[in-house]
Design a protein around this motif. Structure first.
Motif, PDB file in Angstrom:
ATOM      1  N   VAL A 159      49.077  -5.733 -17.043  1.00  0.00           N
ATOM      2  CA  VAL A 159      48.809  -4.567 -16.193  1.00  0.00           C
ATOM      3  C   VAL A 159      48.050  -3.519 -16.985  1.00  0.00           C
ATOM      4  O   VAL A 159      47.976  -3.565 -18.221  1.00  0.00           O
ATOM      5  N   VAL A 160      47.494  -2.561 -16.270  1.00  0.00           N
ATOM      6  CA  VAL A 160      46.856  -1.411 -16.898  1.00  0.00           C
ATOM      7  C   VAL A 160      47.791  -0.219 -16.712  1.00  0.00           C
ATOM      8  O   VAL A 160      48.071   0.194 -15.585  1.00  0.00           O
ATOM      9  N   HIS A 161      48.287   0.281 -17.826  1.00  0.00           N
ATOM     10  CA  HIS A 161      49.277   1.366 -17.765  1.00  0.00           C
ATOM     11  C   HIS A 161      48.814   2.496 -18.682  1.00  0.00           C
ATOM     12  O   HIS A 161      48.574   2.284 -19.874  1.00  0.00           O
ATOM     13  N   ASN A 162      48.682   3.693 -18.105  1.00  0.00           N
ATOM     14  CA  ASN A 162      48.176   4.849 -18.856  1.00  0.00           C
ATOM     15  C   ASN A 162      46.849   4.534 -19.539  1.00  0.00           C
ATOM     16  O   ASN A 162      46.603   4.919 -20.694  1.00  0.00           O
ATOM     17  N   GLY A 163      45.997   3.774 -18.818  1.00  0.00           N
ATOM     18  CA  GLY A 163      44.666   3.463 -19.314  1.00  0.00           C
ATOM     19  C   GLY A 163      44.596   2.313 -20.295  1.00  0.00           C
ATOM     20  O   GLY A 163      43.508   1.984 -20.781  1.00  0.00           O
ATOM     21  N   LYS A 208      44.723  -8.743 -10.780  1.00  0.00           N
ATOM     22  CA  LYS A 208      44.859  -7.425 -10.153  1.00  0.00           C
ATOM     23  C   LYS A 208      46.153  -6.701 -10.527  1.00  0.00           C
ATOM     24  O   LYS A 208      46.295  -5.509 -10.247  1.00  0.00           O
ATOM     25  N   GLY A 209      47.115  -7.415 -11.106  1.00  0.00           N
ATOM     26  CA  GLY A 209      48.358  -6.754 -11.481  1.00  0.00           C
ATOM     27  C   GLY A 209      49.263  -6.436 -10.309  1.00  0.00           C
ATOM     28  O   GLY A 209      50.052  -5.485 -10.368  1.00  0.00           O
ATOM     29  N   ILE A 210      49.184  -7.238  -9.249  1.00  0.00           N
ATOM     30  CA  ILE A 210      49.998  -7.011  -8.048  1.00  0.00           C
ATOM     31  C   ILE A 210      51.060  -8.102  -7.949  1.00  0.00           C
ATOM     32  O   ILE A 210      50.780  -9.284  -8.209  1.00  0.00           O
ATOM     33  N   ILE A 211      52.276  -7.723  -7.575  1.00  0.00           N
ATOM     34  CA  ILE A 211      53.351  -8.684  -7.348  1.00  0.00           C
ATOM     35  C   ILE A 211      53.654  -8.740  -5.860  1.00  0.00           C
ATOM     36  O   ILE A 211      53.622  -7.721  -5.158  1.00  0.00           O
ATOM     37  N   ASN A 221      51.803  -2.851  -6.408  1.00  0.00           N
ATOM     38  CA  ASN A 221      50.874  -2.727  -7.520  1.00  0.00           C
ATOM     39  C   ASN A 221      51.649  -2.301  -8.770  1.00  0.00           C
ATOM     40  O   ASN A 221      52.172  -1.186  -8.831  1.00  0.00           O
ATOM     41  N   LEU A 222      51.709  -3.194  -9.760  1.00  0.00           N
ATOM     42  CA  LEU A 222      52.481  -2.882 -10.966  1.00  0.00           C
ATOM     43  C   LEU A 222      51.683  -2.064 -11.977  1.00  0.00           C
ATOM     44  O   LEU A 222      52.231  -1.647 -12.996  1.00  0.00           O
ATOM     45  N   ASN A 223      50.405  -1.828 -11.718  1.00  0.00           N
ATOM     46  CA  ASN A 223      49.652  -0.877 -12.537  1.00  0.00           C
ATOM     47  C   ASN A 223      50.091   0.546 -12.234  1.00  0.00           C
ATOM     48  O   ASN A 223      50.229   1.380 -13.133  1.00  0.00           O
ATOM     49  N   THR A 224      50.341   0.802 -10.947  1.00  0.00           N
ATOM     50  CA  THR A 224      50.665   2.166 -10.502  1.00  0.00           C
ATOM     51  C   THR A 224      52.114   2.335 -10.074  1.00  0.00           C
ATOM     52  O   THR A 224      52.614   3.462  -9.987  1.00  0.00           O
TER      53      THR A 224
END
Length: 739
Positions: free
Chosen positions: A337-341, A461-464, A629-632
């Motif tokens: 995932v993308v977390h805090n950039g 996409k980092g989606i579950i 969305n596990l990024n956000t």
């Protein structure tokens, strides 16, 4: 110039030759995945791959053409004796080089031609005996020409030749090893039964197990076996022993008699890091823990180990001192995932509570804050519920966490009044309301949130994507003493209750008297079982409440009042539990057991909250499908999944339906899922949740689907349970029409 032209031609020829080799070998390069993929092995592991993603790179079937999907072939398993009851199938088939390996609904192993469904071989691990039980799939391993299928059946682990289906003589005891050996209890008296397949790391099969959920159960050791020899290589104690990390979260000698904390839902693996990840269930006994006061590691925990040695790396406990059977029932999903950039390799864990817990894969640090919040105390003597529980701040829960009287179903005035009477009689203070003697309304409950089907992730996409259930149940605790009712059947226990408390008013013949105490003869024609029990519990008129008297003995009094003498020879649930506890404790080599005076049992465990026509007691939806969305940490969409017509009010939308299985996601933008009892198999648009394809299956599809490539074509396959026509079940596959 001629030299440059010649060099260019050579490079072009080499490049074309490379791609020709890829096509010939069934491989394809996926830049976005960062790897080369063998198309013939896109679903070679339970839930697609070692990371447990449930995702396939195949996209021949996509949102533009899925409406054209047709039945490709059906295989009818034929291992059930005539007249057998239809079996439940939870097997997620794996496919390697054009061969499908799977289990029937009766837990027999099969190799099928993946293009035609024709049987290649079959293996009966029970050697002609009844056997059976839950099996979610098999595991594949190879080294050169040595290709093996590993499966468990009962308490045995088998290694089969993948080409012939014959046991491999050099593995263990002529092809199998007993998984009872190496546990705490006497191997001749215990029974350790894995239900989900293990995972392969190099030459090791790493696997958990399913154990009893009552007092005296075996602890849920996680173990690794040498795939060539069957030798046990390492063991991780999920109930820590003296000197091990987590030992101080239990009473001093608990490791000698407490069980559970087992991984029964499967595992995931990071090959590069050499780390295996798994999630555990509750310690035993699930609903009362005076004998295990403390946080109880590694119960209800996500755990990371070194895959080669079993050495502890990190953990996170999602429920402290579990009293609700809030197991973590599915393999962790490995996702980036993308977390805090920043890109972070993460672990995402679904749960019965309806929370998703997301962690840094290396450290176990939560990506979104998880807060310890106060929860209600227990009112059962001796119990000490842990005062706080960890609640994720993101994502929001994907299953209902609380209901009020406005959420109680209203099919009719009589149904609603009956449900409200019951709801008001229970203790209820939210999802962590402890089980009680008066009865506790449990939501989400042990059937809530999501089950062993778990989540499916989009690795790009980092989606579950996860299916949820809203299915409350009732916990009614009773203090029991072993052997106090061992000589009484259900019917006779009810007769004893009646003779003690009811006979003076309703007479020995149940015909009442002239002073206004009514006849109870043929009561089943006037009242449902639920209404009769509510009347007994609440009282009315001359009749006082008998709620405390019949607590835990509801089945007994109804058996007698409704003249169900056929049950006279059948042991009660309490008797069955006590017998299992006795067997567990007799198998314990340490000789330690829970003191007899300290045993409480939940005699209504898994009992659903239903009205008198067995319709759900809370308003729909009862089942949904979510994209998160596990990024956000935010929801992309949620939709109702399935329908229960018996609970659907006129003109109302579909109700949603509960189910344990999970979805399959493809690069073609499709989510496939069965998992509902309406026998439907559906496909949804990954982006919007719109349903774009549906078909009816020959039975209930309570299994995760698979998709695979065989001889230039993509197929979608799903295991289907048995029916009266074919009790052993079916394997059903779909594909696009040939061009």
């Amino acid at each position: 110039m001629a030299k440059l032209y010649k060099s260019f031609n050579i490079r072009a020829i080499l490049l074309l030759s490379f791609f020709a080799i890829l096509v010939y070998t069934g491989c394809k390069v996926y830049p976005e995945m960062g790897k080369k993929v063998n198309l013939e092995r896109t679903w070679s592991v339970y839930k697609a791959d070692a990371e447990g993603t449930g995702y396939s790179v195949l996209n021949e079937i996509n949102t533009d053409n899925v409406q054209n999907l047709k039945l490709a072939w059906t295989h009818k398993f034929s291992d059930a004796p005539a007249g057998s009851r239809g079996g439940n199938s939870e097997s997620n088939p794996i496919i390697i080089d054009g061969v499908m390996y799977t289990l029937s609904a009766r837990h027999r192993a099969y190799a099928l031609d993946a293009t035609t469904g024709k049987q290649i071989w079959a293996f009966d691990p029970f050697n002609g005996e009844a056997g059976g039980g839950i099996g979610r799939g098999v595991t594949y391993w190879e080294e050169g020409a040595d290709k093996r299928i590993l499966l468990t059946a009962g308490d045995k682990l088998f290694a089969l030749n993948a080409q012939t289906g014959l046991p491999i003589p050099s593995f263990g005891n002529n092809g199998w090893v007993s998984m009872n050996v190496g546990m705490r209890g006497d191997p001749a008296k215990i029974s350790v039964i894995p239900t989900s397949p293990g995972i392969v790391f190099r030459n090791l099969l790493i696997i958990g197990n399913e154990v009893s959920e009552l007092y005296g159960a075996e602890p849920g050791y996680v173990r690794a076996y040498d795939i060539k020899s069957g030798k046990l290589e390492w063991t991780f104690h999920t109930v820590p022993q003296p000197g091990e990390f987590g030992y101080d979260t239990w009473p001093k000698d608990a490791w000698k008699y407490v069980g559970g904390a087992n991984n029964w839902g499967g595992m995931s693996l990071d090959q590069k890091r050499g780390m295996v990840f798994f999630a555990t269930g509750s310690p035993t006994y699930d609903y009362y823990g005076k004998d295990r006061l403390g946080m109880n590691l590694f119960g209800n925990s996500v755990v990371a180990l070194d895959a080669a040695t079993g050495k502890y790396r990190w953990h996170f406990q999602t429920v402290h001192h579990d009293l609700w059977d809030y197991d973590l029932p599915a393999p962790p999903n490995l996702i980036t995932v993308v977390h805090n950039g920043k890109k972070i390799d993460a672990v995402a864990q679904t749960s019965k509570l309806g929370y998703i817990y997301t962690f840094n894969r290396d450290t176990g640090e939560p990506l979104f804050p998880i807060e310890e919040k106060p929860v209600p105390a227990s009112d059962i003597p001796g119990e000490q519920a842990w005062p706080t529980q960890p609640i994720p701040t993101k994502p929001a829960p994907y299953a209902r966490q609380f209901v009020t009287k406005d959420d109680i179903s209203n099919y009719s005035k009589g149904s609603h009044d009956s449900l409200m009477m019951r709801f008001n009689a229970f203790r209820y203070e939210g999802p962590f309301t402890p089980p009680s003697l008066q009865g506790t309304f449990m939501l989400p409950g042990s059937r809530g949130g999501s089950s062993w089907g778990g989540g499916t992730v989009d690795p790009i996409k980092g989606i579950i994507y996860v299916k949820s259930n809203d299915s409350p149940e009732i916990a009614t605790m009773k203090k029991v003493v072993e052997n106090e009712t061992s000589n009484l059947s259900v019917f006779n226990q009810g007769k004893a209750l009646y003779s003690t408390y009811c006979i003076s008013c309703h007479m020995a013949d149940k015909n009442g008297d002239e002073s206004g105490n009514p006849s109870l003869l043929a009561i089943e024609t006037r009242l449902s079982r639920e209404d009769a029990l509510n009347k007994i519990k609440r009282g009315g008129g001359k009749m006082p409440s008998f709620a405390s008297v019949i607590a835990g003995k509801e089945e007994a009094i109804i058996s007698y009042l409704f003249d169900k003498e056929a049950s006279a020879a059948r042991p009660s649930r309490e008797q069955s539990f006590l017998k299992e506890i006795q067997e567990n404790e007799m198998a314990n080599k340490s000789g330690l057991s829970t003191p007899k005076e300290d045993k409480y049992l939940n005699l209504t465990a898994y009992g659903q909250f239903l009205d008198n026509q067995r319709r759900p007691g809370i308003k729909p939806p009862w089942g949904q499908l979510h994209a998160i969305n596990l990024n956000t940490g935010e929801f992309e969409w949620s939709i109702t999944l399935g329908n229960q017509p018996e609970g659907q009010l006129p003109g109302a939308p579909e109700t949603g339906a509960s189910g344990s299985a999970g979805p399959l996601l493809t690069k073609g933008g499709l989510l496939f899922i069965g998992s509902t009892r309406d026998r439907k198999f559906r496909a949804f648009d990954q982006k919007t949740g719109e349903k774009i394809w549906e078909t009816t299956l020959p039975g209930i599809a309570n299994a995760n689907p698979s998709t695979y490539w065989s001889k230039g074509k993509q197929y979608v396959a799903i295991s289907v349970g048995g029916d009266s026509e074919n009790p052993a079940g079916y394997m059903v596959t779909f594909a696009l029409p040939s061009k």
